[in-house]
Write an enzyme that holds these catalytic residues in place. Sequence first.
Site, PDB file in Angstrom:
ATOM      1  CE  LYS A  28      -0.289  -0.388   4.789  1.00 55.51           C
ATOM      2  NZ  LYS A  28      -1.038  -0.753   6.368  1.00 55.51           N
ATOM      3  CE1 TYR A  75      10.848  31.855   6.544  1.00 60.50           C
ATOM      4  CE2 TYR A  75      11.387  29.423   6.030  1.00 60.50           C
ATOM      5  CZ  TYR A  75      11.000  30.643   5.602  1.00 60.50           C
ATOM      6  OH  TYR A  75      10.577  30.923   4.330  1.00 60.50           O
TER       7      TYR A  75
END
Length: 380
Positions: free
Chosen positions: A53, A274
């Site tokens: 999956k 940041y």
Amino acid sequence: MVSLSQVAVANAIPWPTAEHAGAWLTVDLSAIRDNYLALQARASGAACAAVVKADAYGLGADRVAPVLAAAGCRHFFVAHLEEGLRLRPHLPSSAAIYVLNGLMPDAEAECAEAGVTPVLNDLRQVEAWAAYARRHGRALPGVIQIDTGMSRLGLPLAEIEALADTPATLAGIELKAVMSHLACGDEPEHPANAEQLAAFEARRRLLPAAPACFANSAGIHLGPAYHFDMVRPGAALYGLAPVPGLPNPMKPVVRLDGRVIQVRDIAPGCAVGYGYSFRADRPMRIATLAVGYADGWLRSHSNTGSAYFEGIALPFVGRISMDSATLDASAVPPGRLFDGAPVELIGPHQSVDDVAAAAHTIGYEILTGLGSRYHRRYIG
Ligand SMILES: *Cc1c(COP(=O)(O)O)cnc(C)c1O
């Protein structure tokens, strides 16, 4: 619903070339094969399926599944019907594909035509699949999932009892397996494992006899009582530790090298990234990598963990940005780090599980998040 021709076009979009990419992802297909054979050997005679999956946990189901099929795997689990449709052309017709998330309303025809087996997760799905089979006068393969405690997917006890009372409900379905799923298999001492095992044994007896399928990667390592007729590992195939905290018997599958795009020397007091979340307390060399959270290098990796250059640990400093991340490269002698240089993010110095621990998550999330901007190489 995407048609198969649209799928082919989507698959044709190439990964970035090695020269242009900000990072190189290397997937070792022979390690996946060896891991499959090791799990098969450990499964005490049970058939070993493969969970592919989420594009084989981000590694490329179209490349991974044929390797597993060549190693003898005949049972493949995906989450969505769409994943099953994409996988079908890459597997021999003798290989079964099971859809874990179940049978969506009105998906019967598509499932039947593609030769994909739904995992039936509630009575409505059982009834819809059986009714479709009877309407078309053919037996259709199905798997029934039993909820043994997770409250996520599968028939609760009341629905199993209802089915036991009216077995004709199943007419038309060729019952390929009865399955359930462990919630705490990665904690071998957790009492839920034995409780779920007992519930599975008791509840599956209420249904018509069918092969039983219970264990994921961790479940295989709980011992033969958990193996039944079929096991279905995912994570361990891709090199993750089946039982966290114990030595990892699987071979590493993934290598990730991020590339340097700028190197600078900064003075004490200079901030990085940041929020100015890191500030130099000494002269430092900072290397900027072309990998950020948009590539799956999680923001929770800010100011924690390291990358490696020629065996030297380079700690992450400052916040992870969308497209870049910054490293303390002070330990690398001047002139050695150059633009375009590869720096190890996943490899011999740190496993996927190590990276996940540094970012406060699990290896599954790191693998399935591996970015679409990496240049991909398949070896083996
Ligand atoms: C994802 C999944 C698996 C595979 O689990 P791993 O821990 O990756 O081995 C098996 N069964 C079900 C139902 C799953 O959802």
